[in-house]
Design a protein around this motif. Structure first.
Motif, mmCIF file in Angstrom:
data_model
loop_
_atom_site.group_PDB
_atom_site.id
_atom_site.type_symbol
_atom_site.label_atom_id
_atom_site.label_comp_id
_atom_site.label_asym_id
_atom_site.label_seq_id
_atom_site.Cartn_x
_atom_site.Cartn_y
_atom_site.Cartn_z
ATOM 1 N N ARG A 51 0.798 -1.235 0.000
ATOM 2 C CA ARG A 51 0.000 0.000 0.000
ATOM 3 C C ARG A 51 0.825 1.276 0.000
ATOM 4 O O ARG A 51 0.395 2.324 0.473
ATOM 5 N N GLN A 52 2.023 1.186 -0.569
ATOM 6 C CA GLN A 52 2.835 2.389 -0.740
ATOM 7 C C GLN A 52 2.191 3.257 -1.813
ATOM 8 O O GLN A 52 1.817 2.741 -2.862
ATOM 9 N N PRO A 53 2.043 4.553 -1.578
ATOM 10 C CA PRO A 53 1.512 5.397 -2.655
ATOM 11 C C PRO A 53 2.480 5.428 -3.832
ATOM 12 O O PRO A 53 3.697 5.511 -3.645
ATOM 13 N N ILE A 54 1.962 5.323 -5.032
ATOM 14 C CA ILE A 54 2.778 5.313 -6.253
ATOM 15 C C ILE A 54 2.530 6.633 -6.972
ATOM 16 O O ILE A 54 1.380 6.970 -7.265
ATOM 17 N N ASP A 55 3.600 7.367 -7.258
ATOM 18 C CA ASP A 55 3.387 8.732 -7.762
ATOM 19 C C ASP A 55 2.825 8.782 -9.183
ATOM 20 O O ASP A 55 2.298 9.804 -9.594
ATOM 21 N N TRP A 56 2.925 7.688 -9.954
ATOM 22 C CA TRP A 56 2.355 7.716 -11.306
ATOM 23 C C TRP A 56 0.958 7.087 -11.371
ATOM 24 O O TRP A 56 0.395 6.929 -12.455
ATOM 25 N N SER A 57 0.380 6.802 -10.191
ATOM 26 C CA SER A 57 -1.000 6.296 -10.141
ATOM 27 C C SER A 57 -1.943 7.456 -9.833
ATOM 28 O O SER A 57 -1.529 8.461 -9.256
ATOM 29 N N MET A 58 -3.212 7.313 -10.202
ATOM 30 C CA MET A 58 -4.176 8.293 -9.700
ATOM 31 C C MET A 58 -4.267 8.102 -8.186
ATOM 32 O O MET A 58 -4.019 7.004 -7.687
ATOM 33 N N PRO A 59 -4.617 9.162 -7.450
ATOM 34 C CA PRO A 59 -4.824 8.965 -6.014
ATOM 35 C C PRO A 59 -6.015 8.013 -5.839
ATOM 36 O O PRO A 59 -7.087 8.262 -6.394
ATOM 37 N N LEU A 60 -5.814 6.911 -5.121
ATOM 38 C CA LEU A 60 -6.832 5.854 -5.103
ATOM 39 C C LEU A 60 -8.157 6.332 -4.496
ATOM 40 O O LEU A 60 -9.220 5.845 -4.855
ATOM 41 N N ASP A 61 -8.066 7.298 -3.603
ATOM 42 C CA ASP A 61 -9.306 7.787 -2.967
ATOM 43 C C ASP A 61 -10.049 8.788 -3.866
ATOM 44 O O ASP A 61 -11.085 9.310 -3.489
ATOM 45 N N ARG A 62 -9.497 9.043 -5.069
ATOM 46 C CA ARG A 62 -10.181 9.971 -5.983
ATOM 47 C C ARG A 62 -10.768 9.253 -7.200
ATOM 48 O O ARG A 62 -11.096 9.880 -8.207
ATOM 49 N N LEU A 63 -10.919 7.940 -7.084
ATOM 50 C CA LEU A 63 -11.466 7.144 -8.187
ATOM 51 C C LEU A 63 -12.819 7.680 -8.660
ATOM 52 O O LEU A 63 -13.069 7.812 -9.856
ATOM 53 N N GLU A 64 -13.670 7.996 -7.687
ATOM 54 C CA GLU A 64 -15.005 8.475 -8.049
ATOM 55 C C GLU A 64 -14.939 9.782 -8.849
ATOM 56 O O GLU A 64 -15.661 9.963 -9.828
ATOM 57 N N GLU A 65 -14.035 10.673 -8.445
ATOM 58 C CA GLU A 65 -13.862 11.939 -9.167
ATOM 59 C C GLU A 65 -13.375 11.694 -10.597
ATOM 60 O O GLU A 65 -13.787 12.379 -11.530
ATOM 61 N N TYR A 66 -12.458 10.731 -10.724
ATOM 62 C CA TYR A 66 -11.946 10.367 -12.056
ATOM 63 C C TYR A 66 -13.110 9.943 -12.950
ATOM 64 O O TYR A 66 -13.290 10.460 -14.060
ATOM 65 N N VAL A 67 -13.912 9.021 -12.433
ATOM 66 C CA VAL A 67 -15.051 8.516 -13.212
ATOM 67 C C VAL A 67 -15.987 9.657 -13.581
ATOM 68 O O VAL A 67 -16.407 9.785 -14.736
ATOM 69 N N THR A 68 -16.281 10.515 -12.619
ATOM 70 C CA THR A 68 -17.197 11.632 -12.857
ATOM 71 C C THR A 68 -16.644 12.568 -13.929
ATOM 72 O O THR A 68 -17.378 13.010 -14.818
ATOM 73 N N GLU A 69 -15.335 12.847 -13.873
ATOM 74 C CA GLU A 69 -14.758 13.760 -14.866
ATOM 75 C C GLU A 69 -14.782 13.143 -16.268
ATOM 76 O O GLU A 69 -15.075 13.825 -17.246
ATOM 77 N N VAL A 70 -14.478 11.839 -16.353
ATOM 78 C CA VAL A 70 -14.513 11.186 -17.669
ATOM 79 C C VAL A 70 -15.946 11.212 -18.215
ATOM 80 O O VAL A 70 -16.173 11.521 -19.392
ATOM 81 N N GLN A 71 -16.907 10.925 -17.355
ATOM 82 C CA GLN A 71 -18.308 10.915 -17.812
ATOM 83 C C GLN A 71 -18.749 12.302 -18.291
ATOM 84 O O GLN A 71 -19.425 12.426 -19.306
ATOM 85 N N ALA A 72 -18.323 13.335 -17.567
ATOM 86 C CA ALA A 72 -18.694 14.700 -17.946
ATOM 87 C C ALA A 72 -18.046 15.065 -19.286
ATOM 88 O O ALA A 72 -18.692 15.646 -20.165
ATOM 89 N N ALA A 73 -16.772 14.701 -19.445
ATOM 90 C CA ALA A 73 -16.064 14.996 -20.697
ATOM 91 C C ALA A 73 -16.701 14.227 -21.850
ATOM 92 O O ALA A 73 -16.847 14.752 -22.957
ATOM 93 N N ALA A 74 -17.102 12.988 -21.585
ATOM 94 C CA ALA A 74 -17.726 12.165 -22.619
ATOM 95 C C ALA A 74 -19.054 12.777 -23.058
ATOM 96 O O ALA A 74 -19.378 12.798 -24.252
#
Ligand SMILES: [Zn+2]
Ligand SMILES: [Zn+2]
Length: 277
Positions: A51-74
């Motif tokens: 569970r080390q944070p990986i700097d080239w990953s999305m922040p795991l606790d922001r998954l929902e925001e990622y999905v929301t932004e992709v849906q809005a852009a789509a």
């Protein structure tokens, strides 16, 4: 003139949500300018066993925001935009990852192996240089063991950059022939597709992932294929697609697949610049 990429898709692409250089909107605009039928973003989601944070990953606790932004852009885009994600496969965390992703309407999940245990396969040639020949062999062997496990996990729709271990042209003295065979069999039995990832042409290995011989073996085993650029910036979108399409055809493929709501459909393989019959 660069031929239009009509008839093609780009599903393996990174925005600033992970290690891409540009915003999602800028990437979508570039995909539209290239003439692609569909663009799918697939930012990194990396849950390591420790569970080390990986700097080239999305922040795991922001998954929902990622999905929301992709849906809005789509919703705003003139073209078809797909919701994807590139997941790092670890046997220890795959069940938790599946549970975290399951509430969201992904079009496809890419399963990738970037680590064998704690060793980063593709981050720097400096990680490979100090290894003995036997250690290099063992990293390659373990890579293919992980790929087989990924395929058997049943969690993913297609595999990212199938022979990533070759990226820095650090090849095994003894190729893991048996492990490769087992992995290809697991991919075929698991019903996964593989991507032809054209980004490899710009890496020290100077060839697409997977190598032609592996691509032919996938084709013979009935494994479906799709072409991706693994772009991290707009100018890489659709990179080497003409060359890639010709390679796919030479390997015996005449169809590529697309995904929507994790359902797969087959479409004719188009060679950019070649007029349709
Ligand atoms: Zn990757
Ligand atoms: Zn990627």
């Amino acid at each position: 003139m660069t031929p239009t990429l009509q008839g093609h898709t780009s599903y393996h692409s990174h925005s600033r949500w992970s290690d891409g250089r540009k915003s999602l909107t800028e990437m979508i605009r570039a995909a539209e300018a290239a003439g692609l039928d569909e663009y799918g973003v697939a930012d990194h989601f990396v849950l390591t066993p420790d569970r080390q944070p990986i700097d080239w990953s999305m922040p795991l606790d922001r998954l929902e925001e990622y999905v929301t932004e992709v849906q809005a852009a789509a919703a705003q885009a003139a073209s078809t935009v797909r919701l994807g994600i590139e997941v790092d496969f670890f046997p220890e965390t795959v069940a938790e990852v599946v549970a975290r992703l399951s509430p969201y309407p992904f079009d496809y999940l890419i399963g990738s192996v970037h680590y064998v245990d704690r060793f980063p396969i593709d981050s720097s040639a400096d990680d490979w240089r100090p290894l003995s020949a036997a250690e290099v062999n063992e990293k390659h062997r373990l890579y293919w063991v992980r790929v087989a496990e990924l395929a058997r996990s049943g969690a993913f729709d297609f595999i990212g950059h199938l022979d990533l271990g070759k990226k820095f042209a650090c090849y095994p003295s003894v190729p893991p022939t048996a492990e490769i065979q087992t992995a290809l069999q697991a991919i075929a039995e698991g019903g996964l597709a593989v991507e032809l990832n054209t980004a490899g042409w710009d890496k020290p290995c100077a060839e697409a992932y997977p190598a032609f011989e592996l691509l032919q073996r996938c084709q013979e085993a009935g494994v479906p294929v799709l072409m991706n650029d693994d772009s991290h910036s707009p100018r890489r979108i659709g990179g080497h697609y003409e060359r890639g399409a010709r390679l796919l055809r030479a390997a015996g493929y005449d169809e590529v697949v697309r995904f929507a709501g994790r359902e797969r459909t087959a479409h004719p393989l188009v060679i950019p610049g070649e007029t349709a019959p």
